[in-house]
Design a protein around this motif. Structure first.
Motif, PDB file in Angstrom:
ATOM      1  N   SER A   1      32.304  45.030  46.088  1.00 56.31           N
ATOM      2  CA  SER A   1      33.564  44.395  46.490  1.00 56.31           C
ATOM      3  C   SER A   1      33.850  43.148  45.660  1.00 56.31           C
ATOM      4  N   GLU A   2      32.795  42.603  45.043  1.00 57.01           N
ATOM      5  CA  GLU A   2      32.968  41.415  44.204  1.00 57.01           C
ATOM      6  C   GLU A   2      33.878  41.709  43.017  1.00 57.01           C
ATOM      7  N   SER A   3      33.803  42.927  42.511  1.00 57.03           N
ATOM      8  CA  SER A   3      34.573  43.257  41.312  1.00 57.03           C
ATOM      9  C   SER A   3      35.634  44.331  41.563  1.00 57.03           C
ATOM     10  N   TYR A   4      35.737  44.792  42.793  1.00 55.67           N
ATOM     11  CA  TYR A   4      36.697  45.857  43.115  1.00 55.67           C
ATOM     12  C   TYR A   4      38.128  45.336  42.981  1.00 55.67           C
ATOM     13  N   THR A   5      38.968  46.099  42.322  1.00 54.52           N
ATOM     14  CA  THR A   5      40.366  45.683  42.162  1.00 54.52           C
ATOM     15  C   THR A   5      41.304  46.801  42.598  1.00 54.52           C
ATOM     16  N   THR A   6      42.457  46.418  43.030  1.00 54.21           N
ATOM     17  CA  THR A   6      43.498  47.368  43.402  1.00 54.21           C
ATOM     18  C   THR A   6      44.844  46.766  43.022  1.00 54.21           C
ATOM     19  N   LYS A   7      45.800  47.628  42.684  1.00 49.37           N
ATOM     20  CA  LYS A   7      47.137  47.151  42.305  1.00 49.37           C
ATOM     21  C   LYS A   7      48.019  46.930  43.518  1.00 49.37           C
ATOM     22  N   LEU A   8      47.563  47.397  44.672  1.00 47.28           N
ATOM     23  CA  LEU A   8      48.349  47.256  45.894  1.00 47.28           C
ATOM     24  C   LEU A   8      48.182  45.867  46.501  1.00 47.28           C
TER      25      LEU A   8
END
Length: 425
Positions: free
Chosen positions: A30-37
């Motif tokens: 989760s430290e590096s997780y990205t989402t465009k939403l």
């Protein structure tokens, strides 16, 4: 020299670890997780695609009243985002429905008005019906069945009397329920003190299946699942958050099926292989989970999974609210040693479980094999030492103490956020 940031209260502390000492830095994906939403879009998308259930709107139609169960001040659920969305969608199809927001305090103290404003926003606090669940107030409770393990299932009457019960929450690794979220809104969330204590008994806590990331054959989880089904928890909306407490994923729908999907996401994101260290640094992810020693035991269990026998755990946690439970404190402080606590607690039957027993049992388990140094400049040192732990005002001070015990070549494992990871063998 590695510079590592660790959450503490509402800020970050930085610690320097020499390269020769650093064995590993263990972090959730989760430290590096990205989402465009956006966070709002993630929640809306989850509600548009319920798992194993009718939509929230369909469930609300034709109902006169409902209860929304939400988390208390000890949980970083971003309710300022989630609750307005839920309320808007509910009232769009049923403007006249009577909605009560029930705070799932479990066995915790009631959430204050100031904490409600911080969590929900002033508009919701001023305009909605918000009720604290009080687990020891018999007049507020109703008996609805018997748990698979034999205990009586008492929950808040408001949920029993409501035509529809839904909940919001978040999913993260949990140190004996496997994962938070889902069914935990009912048990322990709105259950009676006696029911909670039965479910958190020493036999269950001692089970190897009652561990972080484990749901299969977890006796605590099995009772919780039954409680949610018996209470008629018809719909959940659970989010997953990152280190900044921002929503990165959400699930909605059936209280069991949607929760399981959310747990899979968290497991895939958060599972890390154990690396053994002589010194293990952990935290409780900062505010609000590091407000007391009681909650901080969670982050310690992540460190425990990386310890050799006799390792030093450096637990970075503000604990500005003190010990977090009188029984928790007294049972540790009045014992001559952590082993004495363990020996006593394992003899306690399910129906004689004491308040906070599960927490001091797990702390005693950790302390029976490892030394713990609490890092805080916001907690009474006497409380910490009474509970068989050492104290340091800074991480540097704690490291100096640890190096003196384990040697200057000691291997250090750092888990910046201990409550966000599932440490596996």
């Amino acid at each position: 020299m590695a510079k590592i940031k660790i959450p503490y209260n509402k800020k970050m502390l930085e610690v320097d670890i020499p390269d020769k000492n650093l064995a590993a830095v263990l972090q959730s994906g989760s430290e590096s997780y990205t989402t465009k939403l956006t966070q709002e879009e993630i929640v809306e998308q989850a509600l548009d695609n319920p798992i194993g259930s009718k939509s929230l709107e369909e469930l609300v139609k034709g109902k006169n009243n409902m209860v929304i169960i939400t988390s208390d001040h000890t949980r970083p659920v971003p309710s300022k985002i989630t609750l307005p969305i839920l309320l808007r969608r509910i009232r769009k199809v049923n403007p006249e429905i009577d909605i009560k927001i029930l705070i799932a305090t479990g066995f915790h103290r009631p959430t204050t008005r100031e904490e409600m404003i911080d969590k929900f926003g002033e508009n919701i606090v001023n305009n909605e019906q918000i009720i604290n669940h009080l687990s020891q107030n018999k007049d507020d409770l109703a008996l609805i069945g018997t748990l698979p393990s034999g205990g009586e299932l008492w929950i808040n009457k408001l949920a029993v009397e409501a035509e529809l019960v839904i909940s919001e929450g978040f999913i993260e690794p949990h140190f004996f329920a496997g994962f938070s979220g889902g069914r935990k809104s009912i048990l322990p969330g709105i259950a009676a003190a006696g029911t909670i204590m039965w479910n958190h008994n020493s036999e269950f806590i001692n089970s190897n299946n009652a561990r972080t990331g484990k749901l299969l054959k977890n006796p605590i989880h099995e009772d919780m699942l039954f409680a949610a089904q018996k209470a008629g928890l018809a719909f959940i909306m659970n989010v997953v958050i990152d280190k900044d407490k921002k929503i990165i994923h959400a699930v909605s729908g059936d209280s069991k099926l949607a929760h399981e999907e959310g747990c899979k996401f968290v497991s895939n994101l958060s599972s890390i292989k154990s690396v053994k260290g002589d010194i293990v640094i952990s935290s409780n992810g900062g505010y609000p989970l590091d407000q007391n020693i009681y909650q901080s035991v969670k982050g310690m269990t992540a460190a425990e999974a990386c310890c050799k026998d006799g390792s030093v755990i450096i637990m970075v946690s503000a604990c500005n609210d003190g010990h977090g439970g009188e029984s928790f404190y007294k049972n540790m402080a009045e014992a001559k040693s952590p082993q004495e606590v363990l020996d006593k607690v394992l003899k306690v039957s399910k129906n004689e479980t004491k308040p906070d027993q599960w927490e001091f049992q797990i702390l005693a388990r950790i302390l029976s094999k490892n030394k713990v140094i609490m890092v805080t400049d916001m907690c009474d040192t006497k409380i910490i030492k009474d509970m068989h732990m050492d104290h340091a005002s800074t991480i540097e001070e704690a490291l100096n103490k640890a190096y003196k015990l384990k040697g200057n070549d000691a291997k250090v494992v750092v888990i910046p956020d201990g409550v966000s990871v599932v440490v596996t063998d």
